[in-house]
Write a protein that holds these residues in place. Structure first.
Motif, mmCIF file in Angstrom:
data_model
loop_
_atom_site.group_PDB
_atom_site.id
_atom_site.type_symbol
_atom_site.label_atom_id
_atom_site.label_comp_id
_atom_site.label_asym_id
_atom_site.label_seq_id
_atom_site.Cartn_x
_atom_site.Cartn_y
_atom_site.Cartn_z
ATOM 1 N N ASN A 1 1.752 -1.395 -12.971
ATOM 2 C CA ASN A 1 2.285 -1.656 -11.545
ATOM 3 C C ASN A 1 1.245 -1.592 -10.495
ATOM 4 N N ILE A 2 0.443 -0.287 -10.679
ATOM 5 C CA ILE A 2 -0.338 -0.228 -9.535
ATOM 6 C C ILE A 2 -1.598 -1.217 -9.407
ATOM 7 N N ARG A 3 -1.974 -1.529 -10.803
ATOM 8 C CA ARG A 3 -3.108 -2.537 -10.841
ATOM 9 C C ARG A 3 -2.382 -4.118 -10.230
ATOM 10 N N ASP A 4 -1.131 -4.300 -10.806
ATOM 11 C CA ASP A 4 -0.548 -5.627 -10.233
ATOM 12 C C ASP A 4 -0.252 -5.523 -8.578
ATOM 13 N N ASN A 5 0.022 -4.549 -8.104
ATOM 14 C CA ASN A 5 0.097 -4.401 -6.739
ATOM 15 C C ASN A 5 -1.202 -4.573 -6.117
ATOM 16 N N GLU A 6 -2.303 -3.938 -6.665
ATOM 17 C CA GLU A 6 -3.695 -4.232 -5.931
ATOM 18 C C GLU A 6 -4.152 -5.531 -6.043
ATOM 19 N N VAL B 1 7.176 9.780 -24.123
ATOM 20 C CA VAL B 1 7.909 9.226 -23.002
ATOM 21 C C VAL B 1 7.279 9.064 -21.912
ATOM 22 N N LEU B 2 6.826 10.396 -21.459
ATOM 23 C CA LEU B 2 5.852 10.601 -20.248
ATOM 24 C C LEU B 2 4.878 9.715 -20.269
ATOM 25 N N LYS B 3 3.999 9.839 -21.273
ATOM 26 C CA LYS B 3 2.915 8.602 -21.535
ATOM 27 C C LYS B 3 3.266 7.243 -21.416
ATOM 28 N N SER B 4 4.424 6.778 -21.851
ATOM 29 C CA SER B 4 4.652 5.463 -21.663
ATOM 30 C C SER B 4 5.225 5.008 -20.453
ATOM 31 N N ARG B 5 6.038 6.202 -19.678
ATOM 32 C CA ARG B 5 6.034 5.845 -18.084
ATOM 33 C C ARG B 5 4.840 5.790 -17.510
ATOM 34 N N ARG B 6 3.928 6.786 -17.723
ATOM 35 C CA ARG B 6 2.840 6.844 -17.152
ATOM 36 C C ARG B 6 1.766 5.127 -17.112
ATOM 37 N N GLN B 7 1.831 4.993 -18.289
ATOM 38 C CA GLN B 7 1.251 3.458 -18.516
ATOM 39 C C GLN B 7 1.945 2.246 -17.828
ATOM 40 N N LEU B 8 3.158 2.497 -17.551
ATOM 41 C CA LEU B 8 4.105 1.678 -16.877
ATOM 42 C C LEU B 8 3.502 1.590 -15.265
ATOM 43 N N VAL C 1 6.029 -13.760 -1.111
ATOM 44 C CA VAL C 1 5.695 -12.439 -1.379
ATOM 45 C C VAL C 1 5.910 -12.172 -2.575
ATOM 46 N N ALA C 2 5.156 -11.528 -3.507
ATOM 47 C CA ALA C 2 5.525 -10.927 -4.848
ATOM 48 C C ALA C 2 6.293 -9.815 -4.805
ATOM 49 N N PRO C 3 7.176 -9.673 -5.443
ATOM 50 C CA PRO C 3 8.085 -8.152 -5.536
ATOM 51 C C PRO C 3 7.035 -7.062 -5.762
ATOM 52 N N MET C 4 7.368 -5.842 -4.996
ATOM 53 C CA MET C 4 6.284 -4.797 -5.171
ATOM 54 C C MET C 4 6.865 -3.817 -6.445
ATOM 55 N N ASN C 5 6.092 -3.448 -7.205
ATOM 56 C CA ASN C 5 6.117 -2.843 -8.393
ATOM 57 C C ASN C 5 6.301 -1.107 -8.044
ATOM 58 N N GLU D 1 0.898 -1.175 -0.027
ATOM 59 C CA GLU D 1 0.017 0.032 -0.070
ATOM 60 C C GLU D 1 0.927 1.185 0.000
ATOM 61 N N GLU D 2 1.917 1.346 0.709
ATOM 62 C CA GLU D 2 2.852 2.312 0.816
ATOM 63 C C GLU D 2 3.465 2.345 -0.702
ATOM 64 N N THR D 3 3.931 1.522 -1.401
ATOM 65 C CA THR D 3 4.604 1.564 -2.602
ATOM 66 C C THR D 3 3.470 2.334 -3.723
ATOM 67 N N ASN D 4 2.337 1.806 -3.497
ATOM 68 C CA ASN D 4 1.178 2.442 -4.352
ATOM 69 C C ASN D 4 0.784 3.794 -4.212
ATOM 70 N N LEU D 5 1.049 4.142 -2.942
ATOM 71 C CA LEU D 5 0.926 5.609 -2.572
ATOM 72 C C LEU D 5 1.815 6.472 -3.096
ATOM 73 N N ARG D 6 3.134 6.008 -3.041
ATOM 74 C CA ARG D 6 4.269 6.696 -3.841
ATOM 75 C C ARG D 6 4.073 6.737 -5.479
ATOM 76 N N ASN D 7 3.586 5.548 -5.962
ATOM 77 C CA ASN D 7 3.337 5.446 -7.360
ATOM 78 C C ASN D 7 2.132 6.501 -7.895
ATOM 79 N N ARG D 8 1.297 6.447 -7.117
ATOM 80 C CA ARG D 8 -0.036 7.252 -7.402
ATOM 81 C C ARG D 8 0.611 8.874 -7.324
ATOM 82 N N THR D 9 1.472 9.180 -6.297
ATOM 83 C CA THR D 9 2.105 10.659 -6.346
ATOM 84 C C THR D 9 2.839 10.820 -7.648
#
Length: 505
Positions: free
Chosen positions: A472-477, A461-468, A499-503, A433-441
């Motif tokens: 990662n957020i979806r996988d973590n959820e 490039v920014l859009k590609s990064r955004r999709q990535l 424990v799966a690696p956090m993205n 959850e903490e990782t996803n919080l940073r990802n959303r920021t």
């Protein structure tokens, strides 16, 4: 446990500007006259230093007399305590999760360090502010927990040093997406009393760069920033709330003219760097004043490390107080008018104040309770097993000891392993959850950058990064959902956790 920033209503606040005039020194009384008249607690007049001008010159506006109006004006008879009364309400908001900035601005020898640090008989704003914070914490009637920490730095020749480290190296500024401008590697010390901070303040001041010049016997050659952070943990039935207040107390070095200080060598270079950083601050004040009057204007914060550090105090989330210190001597007329001119422009600056609130959601608190309950459960089971073993019939033990005691031992071990595995799983869920919080920021910053950037290649490039990051957020959820289902299973269902690696990128 991960904290989620709660939405907070923003309030627009205007910079509070106060003027403090120091008294003439013994040496100045012999060769200078007083050109400052304090009309009342809000108005001040700077008289023309040229006595040869007559009444006709004055009425035809051929005089250098200037009049100004500010939030507070303090004459030479006022003490630092009098000045502090005008800003105390700003300081008090720090324990409620608000940010505050207090800085002294003026020429060398005008009394900035005296106002901020003071003496034993007349303590300055730094000392009085610290006493107020701990007094408010002591008198607080709530069950909240407070944690206070402090840091102290100086900017000398555009290089940042940690005044709480004996041999501090050069420190760099970093821009954090959540906390704004931060100094990487700056030491922050937890403190329990105002006296402890005063010890650190005195220690830092002993390491600060000062020199004697012809304009000032103990001239500060660096800008010093004392930062106090107050973390307040609130508790109620539905959620745990964290308030984070920050108080920045800034003692600026004074502007000076080489012709007045007769400096050479290193002192001359120091003076040039001081003037350069203060000019950058003045340009920021001018630009922010124009921004409020005429609309958007570019504010050159990056022209100096001082202005980058003061960015929040000048236009961000902070209640800000500017103390303009002036000398009443007639040979300081130009310095006095320049200081008052910038202070007058600073009255137009507006900041956007809101509480720094972090919330630990209810379900996260429930997870912690679950861990505590599991630990209580395993202690209870171990106690029951011990009691059962003590009441086993001696004959039964002789006949069945290999079978029953072995089974009891196996059950005890499996129960203990099960609880430990659940605890490990819960920790992994917190980290997800903490990782996803940073990802959303980061996702929010990317969205802002995509909107602003007109370059198609960079936008791609920014859009590609955004999709990535979205993937990662979806996988973590999804992983988090699996973890929660396992946690809801009965206590004595044994399982092994992978424990799966956090993205996080």
């Amino acid at each position: 446990m991960p904290s989620i920033r709660a939405p907070a209503s923003k309030k627009t606040a205007t910079l509070l500007v106060a003027v403090k005039c120091r008294p003439l020194t013994e040496a100045e009384r012999r060769r200078n006259r007083n050109i400052i008249q304090v009309i009342d607690d809000k108005n001040v007049v700077v008289l023309d230093p040229d006595l040869s001008k007559d009444y006709l010159d004055r009425i035809q506006n051929r005089t250098k007399e200037k009049r100004y109006c500010f939030d507070h004006v303090f004459g030479h008879a006022c003490t630092n305590s009098d000045v502090y009364k005008g800003v105390r309400s700003t300081i008090a908001g720090v324990i409620q999760g608000l940010n505050a900035t207090v800085f002294a601005y003026g020429s060398t020898g005008s009394g900035k360090t005296y106002t901020m640090v003071g003496t034993q008989n007349d303590p300055g704003l730094m000392v009085l502010s610290l006493n107020t914070i701990f007094e408010l914490i002591k008198n607080d009637r709530s069950s909240d927990n407070f944690e206070v920490s402090c840091s102290y730095l100086e900017v000398y020749n555009e290089v940042i040093y940690d005044l709480l480290e004996k041999s501090s190296g050069h420190l760099e500024l970093r821009e954090d997406p959540e906390h704004g401008i931060v100094v990487a590697g700056l030491r922050s010390i937890k403190v329990q009393s105002a006296d402890r901070i005063l010890e650190l303040l005195n220690l830092g001041n002993s390491r600060r760069k000062t020199e004697s010049t012809e304009a000032n016997a103990t001239s500060s050659r660096s800008h010093a920033v004392l930062e106090i952070n107050v973390k307040r943990k609130q508790k109620n039935q539905n959620r745990n709330q964290i308030l984070r207040g920050k108080l920045a107390l800034v003692d600026l070095a004074g502007s000076e003219r080489a012709s007045e200080t007769n400096s050479g060598g290193q002192k001359l270079r120091d003076g040039a760097n001081i003037n350069r950083s203060l000019l950058a601050l003045a340009n920021c004040i001018n630009a922010l004043g124009k921004h409020q009057k005429k609309g958007l204007a570019y504010v050159p914060y990056r022209n100096s490390k001082l202005t980058r550090i003061l960015k929040d105090g000048l236009s961000g989330n902070s209640q800000t107080v500017m103390i303009a210190t002036i000398s009443p001597a007639d040979d300081q007329y130009h310095h006095t008018v320049n200081t008052l001119k910038y202070a007058d422009r600073a009255k137009e600056i507006k900041t956007h104040v809101h509480k720094n609130i972090g919330i630990i959601d209810l379900h996260v608190a429930d997870y912690q309770k679950m861990i505590d309950n599991l630990q209580v459960e395993v202690c209870r089971l171990r106690k029951e097993l011990a009691e059962k073993e003590s009441h086993v019939n001696v004959q039964s033990v002789e006949k069945n000891s290999d079978g029953e005691i072995s089974w009891l031992n196996t059950l005890s071990q499996e129960t203990s392993e099960n609880v430990q595995e659940r605890i490990n799983l819960q920790k992994a869920l917190f980290e997800l959850e903490e990782t996803n919080l940073r990802n959303r920021t980061e996702l929010q910053h990317l969205d802002d950058a995509i909107i602003k950037d007109k370059d198609d290649a960079i936008a791609l490039v920014l859009k590609s990064r955004r999709q990535l990051i979205l993937d990662n957020i979806r996988d973590n959820e999804e992983t988090g959902t699996v973890y929660r289902k396992v946690l809801e299973s009965p206590l004595l269902v044994c399982f092994h956790i992978f424990v799966a690696p956090m993205n996080e990128y």
